[in-house]
Every structure is written in structure tokens, then in C-alpha cells.
Design a protein around this motif. Structure first.
Motif, PDB file in Angstrom:
ATOM      1  N   SER A 287       0.833  -1.201   0.000  1.00 37.07           N
ATOM      2  CA  SER A 287       0.000   0.000   0.000  1.00 37.07           C
ATOM      3  C   SER A 287       0.871   1.257   0.000  1.00 37.07           C
ATOM      4  CB  SER A 287      -0.911  -0.001   1.231  1.00 37.07           C
ATOM      5  OG  SER A 287      -1.712   1.163   1.258  1.00 37.07           O
ATOM      6  N   HIS A 288       0.554   2.178  -0.904  1.00 34.48           N
ATOM      7  CA  HIS A 288       1.341   3.410  -0.997  1.00 34.48           C
ATOM      8  C   HIS A 288       0.519   4.504  -1.669  1.00 34.48           C
ATOM      9  CE1 HIS A 288       1.954   1.391  -4.872  1.00 34.48           C
ATOM     10  NE2 HIS A 288       2.190   2.584  -5.388  1.00 34.48           N
ATOM     11  N   ARG A 289       0.974   5.730  -1.480  1.00 32.73           N
ATOM     12  CA  ARG A 289       0.410   6.862  -2.213  1.00 32.73           C
ATOM     13  C   ARG A 289       1.566   7.752  -2.617  1.00 32.73           C
ATOM     14  NH1 ARG A 289      -3.115  10.896   1.325  1.00 32.73           N
ATOM     15  NH2 ARG A 289      -2.962  11.978  -0.672  1.00 32.73           N
ATOM     16  N   LEU A 290       1.361   8.526  -3.680  1.00 34.07           N
ATOM     17  CA  LEU A 290       2.456   9.351  -4.204  1.00 34.07           C
ATOM     18  C   LEU A 290       1.923  10.699  -4.642  1.00 34.07           C
ATOM     19  CD1 LEU A 290       5.389   8.144  -6.357  1.00 34.07           C
ATOM     20  CD2 LEU A 290       4.216  10.242  -7.003  1.00 34.07           C
ATOM     21  N   TYR A 291       2.679  11.744  -4.283  1.00 35.28           N
ATOM     22  CA  TYR A 291       2.373  13.094  -4.735  1.00 35.28           C
ATOM     23  C   TYR A 291       3.557  13.603  -5.533  1.00 35.28           C
ATOM     24  CZ  TYR A 291       1.047  17.997  -4.785  1.00 35.28           C
ATOM     25  OH  TYR A 291       0.722  19.266  -5.192  1.00 35.28           O
ATOM     26  N   GLY A 292       3.315  13.950  -6.793  1.00 35.29           N
ATOM     27  CA  GLY A 292       4.398  14.297  -7.700  1.00 35.29           C
ATOM     28  C   GLY A 292       4.661  15.770  -7.875  1.00 35.29           C
ATOM     29  N   TYR A 293       3.922  16.649  -7.180  1.00 31.94           N
ATOM     30  CA  TYR A 293       4.134  18.100  -7.233  1.00 31.94           C
ATOM     31  C   TYR A 293       4.022  18.666  -8.653  1.00 31.94           C
ATOM     32  CZ  TYR A 293       5.993  17.377  -2.530  1.00 31.94           C
ATOM     33  OH  TYR A 293       6.147  17.021  -1.211  1.00 31.94           O
ATOM     34  N   ASN A 294       3.258  17.996  -9.513  1.00 31.23           N
ATOM     35  CA  ASN A 294       3.114  18.413 -10.912  1.00 31.23           C
ATOM     36  C   ASN A 294       4.453  18.472 -11.646  1.00 31.23           C
ATOM     37  OD1 ASN A 294       0.252  18.721 -10.849  1.00 31.23           O
ATOM     38  ND2 ASN A 294       0.524  20.689  -9.800  1.00 31.23           N
ATOM     39  N   GLU A 295       5.403  17.667 -11.190  1.00 29.04           N
ATOM     40  CA  GLU A 295       6.683  17.521 -11.868  1.00 29.04           C
ATOM     41  C   GLU A 295       6.678  16.199 -12.639  1.00 29.04           C
ATOM     42  OE1 GLU A 295       8.886  19.809 -11.911  1.00 29.04           O
ATOM     43  OE2 GLU A 295       8.408  21.087 -10.193  1.00 29.04           O
ATOM     44  N   TRP A 296       7.591  16.085 -13.592  1.00 31.48           N
ATOM     45  CA  TRP A 296       7.634  14.882 -14.426  1.00 31.48           C
ATOM     46  C   TRP A 296       8.352  13.743 -13.722  1.00 31.48           C
ATOM     47  CZ3 TRP A 296       5.514  13.598 -19.119  1.00 31.48           C
ATOM     48  CH2 TRP A 296       4.792  14.616 -19.752  1.00 31.48           C
ATOM     49  N   GLN A 297       7.722  12.571 -13.763  1.00 30.25           N
ATOM     50  CA  GLN A 297       8.336  11.349 -13.279  1.00 30.25           C
ATOM     51  C   GLN A 297       8.187  10.233 -14.326  1.00 30.25           C
ATOM     52  OE1 GLN A 297       5.523  12.178 -10.713  1.00 30.25           O
ATOM     53  NE2 GLN A 297       6.866  13.814 -10.029  1.00 30.25           N
ATOM     54  N   LEU A 298       9.089   9.264 -14.210  1.00 24.69           N
ATOM     55  CA  LEU A 298       8.967   8.024 -14.967  1.00 24.69           C
ATOM     56  C   LEU A 298       8.495   6.940 -14.015  1.00 24.69           C
ATOM     57  CD1 LEU A 298       9.490   5.913 -17.233  1.00 24.69           C
ATOM     58  CD2 LEU A 298      11.850   5.799 -16.399  1.00 24.69           C
ATOM     59  N   TYR A 299       7.471   6.200 -14.410  1.00 22.51           N
ATOM     60  CA  TYR A 299       6.976   5.071 -13.641  1.00 22.51           C
ATOM     61  C   TYR A 299       7.131   3.800 -14.470  1.00 22.51           C
ATOM     62  CZ  TYR A 299       4.722   8.610 -10.750  1.00 22.51           C
ATOM     63  OH  TYR A 299       4.477   9.685  -9.931  1.00 22.51           O
ATOM     64  N   LEU A 300       7.737   2.791 -13.876  1.00 19.92           N
ATOM     65  CA  LEU A 300       7.783   1.461 -14.465  1.00 19.92           C
ATOM     66  C   LEU A 300       6.968   0.537 -13.580  1.00 19.92           C
ATOM     67  CD1 LEU A 300      11.559   1.039 -15.410  1.00 19.92           C
ATOM     68  CD2 LEU A 300       9.678   1.544 -16.957  1.00 19.92           C
ATOM     69  N   LEU A 301       5.964  -0.101 -14.131  1.00 16.48           N
ATOM     70  CA  LEU A 301       5.153  -1.069 -13.415  1.00 16.48           C
ATOM     71  C   LEU A 301       5.471  -2.431 -14.016  1.00 16.48           C
ATOM     72  CD1 LEU A 301       1.768   0.868 -13.213  1.00 16.48           C
ATOM     73  CD2 LEU A 301       3.658   0.839 -11.579  1.00 16.48           C
ATOM     74  N   ILE A 302       6.222  -3.226 -13.262  1.00 22.29           N
ATOM     75  CA  ILE A 302       6.823  -4.444 -13.782  1.00 22.29           C
ATOM     76  C   ILE A 302       6.105  -5.668 -13.235  1.00 22.29           C
ATOM     77  CG2 ILE A 302       8.983  -5.745 -13.981  1.00 22.29           C
ATOM     78  CD1 ILE A 302      10.362  -3.006 -13.179  1.00 22.29           C
ATOM     79  N   ASN A 303       5.736  -6.576 -14.114  1.00 27.54           N
ATOM     80  CA  ASN A 303       5.081  -7.792 -13.655  1.00 27.54           C
ATOM     81  C   ASN A 303       6.055  -8.599 -12.802  1.00 27.54           C
ATOM     82  OD1 ASN A 303       3.951 -10.516 -13.523  1.00 27.54           O
ATOM     83  ND2 ASN A 303       2.483  -9.757 -15.034  1.00 27.54           N
ATOM     84  N   PRO A 304       5.716  -8.865 -11.537  1.00 29.15           N
ATOM     85  CA  PRO A 304       6.663  -9.539 -10.640  1.00 29.15           C
ATOM     86  C   PRO A 304       6.956 -10.977 -11.036  1.00 29.15           C
ATOM     87  CG  PRO A 304       4.514  -9.353  -9.604  1.00 29.15           C
ATOM     88  CD  PRO A 304       4.456  -8.539 -10.870  1.00 29.15           C
ATOM     89  N   GLU A 305       6.107 -11.560 -11.897  1.00 27.90           N
ATOM     90  CA  GLU A 305       6.319 -12.938 -12.324  1.00 27.90           C
ATOM     91  C   GLU A 305       7.198 -13.042 -13.566  1.00 27.90           C
ATOM     92  OE1 GLU A 305       2.665 -15.592 -11.516  1.00 27.90           O
ATOM     93  OE2 GLU A 305       1.846 -13.636 -12.079  1.00 27.90           O
TER      94      GLU A 305
END
Length: 265
Positions: A72-90
Motif C-alpha cells: 500500500s502506498h500513495r504518491l504526490y508528484g508536485y506536478n513535476e515529471w516522473q517516470l513510472y515502471l510497473l513491472i510484472n513480478p512474475e
């Protein structure tokens, strides 16, 4: 350095979604989530500045982090650019990340050198120049920086699994079932599932779900409405699709679609 003014004019409040076989990536400056968890391992990198992330009530400001699946998590990006990788754990990719960074912990905060090495891959310019070829080059170099470049060593895929992959690619996903696939190559469902994971590095059910998500977003980004896209991709309803997207991506479909671009890589 990134051209901030140019980015603001061209890409402000936008999301660029990239769909690969073992992960989903997006560049965005509009992430501000509530608490959620999803089945993917998440890597987040700040393109310009840091971001605030709260993991199971522990909050920190960082420029790079790896979060294990189902945390469980939450994220606030401050309207700045981020890269997100969502990787299948399997997948092999996911297993390599777990082996290198998450063996004894659920969260790994990237160090200054690791973040600097990633930023030096010219990550800041990616939202402006993103295309399939450039992204493929970037992800290859990123794996080298993370010391997991050999996670997908090439091998000859079992002919039966190759037949399954070809069939999944050609057959309507809304009519697809593991039972039908197992009958097609004369294996039990459990034996097929084991063999598929052994050969591909991801469970068969996860692979099919990933294909359904990819097809649904492809249809949506090509003009079909959410409900029809969900049904055609094999979800039972638009609400089923929405729940799945929230579970896998931590955002509602409409949040992802708004001011967004899609690229299959």
C-alpha cells in the motif's frame, strides 16, 4: 538539462503510456494518488526533482524508489515529471528486480549514484522524443545500470508454448480460456500453466490479463469508448475493467486517458 518551458507548453498535465510484454511505463506530471496497491513492482524516478511517497504510513521525499508488489502506498508528484515502471513480478524482469533490490525489504530507495546514472541516460528528454526505438534503447541501458541486463537470456521456446503465444495473438481475447488452450496442446491446465511460466517467465493468466489490458487501452486510444473497449478486450463489464486497472495501475482509466498518448513498445 530539460527545457522546462518547452515541456510545460507541449506536455503539461499529460501522461505518455507505453505498453511492453513484461511491464507498463508512463511519463507523467499529473500523479497524485490516494492509498492503493497493485500487483506490479513499481519503480519511480523523478525526471527533474523529487516526489513524496508514503509507503504503509511511512512518508519520505526522494528522487528514486522501488516498491514491491501489493504494498500500500500513495504518491504526490508536485506536478513535476516522473517516470513510472510497473513491472510484472512474475516476469524475468520482475524476478531480477526482486533478487537485486527486494530480497530483505519491501522498498528500496535508490542511492544518489544510481539516480545520477539513470538521469545520465538522458531520461529528462524522453517525454519530448519518446518513440518505440528510443524507448527500447533506454530500457536496455536502464537494465544495465540496475545490473539486470541479462535477465532475459534468449532460449528456444518450447513449440507448444510458441503455438499458445501465436494463438493468443490471433484469437479474440473475450473468448479465450486456459482450459481451451490446454486442450489445444493436449496438456492439463496445471501442466500448461507450469510450462508457460517456465518458458515465458510469467504466469499464463497474468499474460492473458496483460494482453487484455493492452488491447483495451489500444482500442480506447483509437477512439472506442471505455465500455465497448472493455467488453471487446475480454472484460465482463466496464466496471470490471476499471477495477482491474485500479488494481494494476493504481489509477482509474479515465485519469490515465485524459491528455494522454499511447505507444506499444
Amino acid at each position: 538539462m530539460i527545457d522546462n518551458e518547452n515541456i510545460e507548453k507541449k506536455f503539461s498535465n499529460e501522461l505518455i503510456l507505453l505498453h511492453s510484454k513484461d511491464h507498463i511505463a508512463f511519463f507523467t506530471d499529473k500523479v497524485d494518488t490516494h492509498y492503493h496497491s497493485h500487483n506490479y513492482i513499481q519503480i519511480t524516478i523523478g525526471l527533474e526533482k523529487g516526489f513524496n511517497i508514503t509507503v504503509e504510513k511511512d512518508s519520505l521525499y526522494t528522487e528514486g524508489i522501488i516498491v514491491n508488489s501489493n504494498i500500500s502506498h500513495r504518491l504526490y508528484g508536485y506536478n513535476e515529471w516522473q517516470l513510472y515502471l510497473l513491472i510484472n513480478p512474475e516476469s524475468h524482469f520482475g524476478e531480477a528486480i526482486k533478487r537485486n533490490f527486494l530480497q530483505e525489504k519491501q522498498v528500496y530507495v535508490l542511492g544518489e549514484k544510481e539516480i545520477r546514472d539513470i538521469i545520465q541516460l538522458d531520461i529528462q528528454s524522453m517525454p519530448r522524443m519518446i518513440n518505440s526505438l528510443e524507448y527500447s534503447k533506454f530500457i536496455k541501458r536502464l537494465k544495465e545500470v540496475l545490473n539486470i541486463s541479462n535477465y532475459n537470456l534468449q532460449h528456444k521456446i518450447d513449440d507448444r508454448i510458441q503455438k499458445i503465444l501465436t494463438y493468443i495473438g490471433a484469437y479474440p481475447l473475450d473468448k479465450l480460456s486456459v482450459k481451451e488452450l490446454s486442450n489445444m496442446i493436449f496438456l492439463s491446465e496445471s501442466r500448461l500453466s507450469h510450462l508457460f511460466k517456465e518458458e515465458i517467465g510469467i504466469s499464463l493468466t497474468s499474460y492473458i490479463l496483460h494482453e487484455k489490458l493492452e488491447k483495451a487501452f489500444y482500442l480506447i486510444f483509437n477512439g472506442l469508448n471505455i465500455t465497448d473497449s472493455a467488453i471487446e478486450a475480454g472484460f465482463s463489464s466496464s466496471s470490471h475493467f476499471t477495477r482491474t486497472v485500479r488494481d494494476k495501475l493504481g489509477m482509474a482509466p479515465r485519469e490515465i486517458i485524459k491528455n494522454s498518448r499511447y505507444l506499444k513498445v
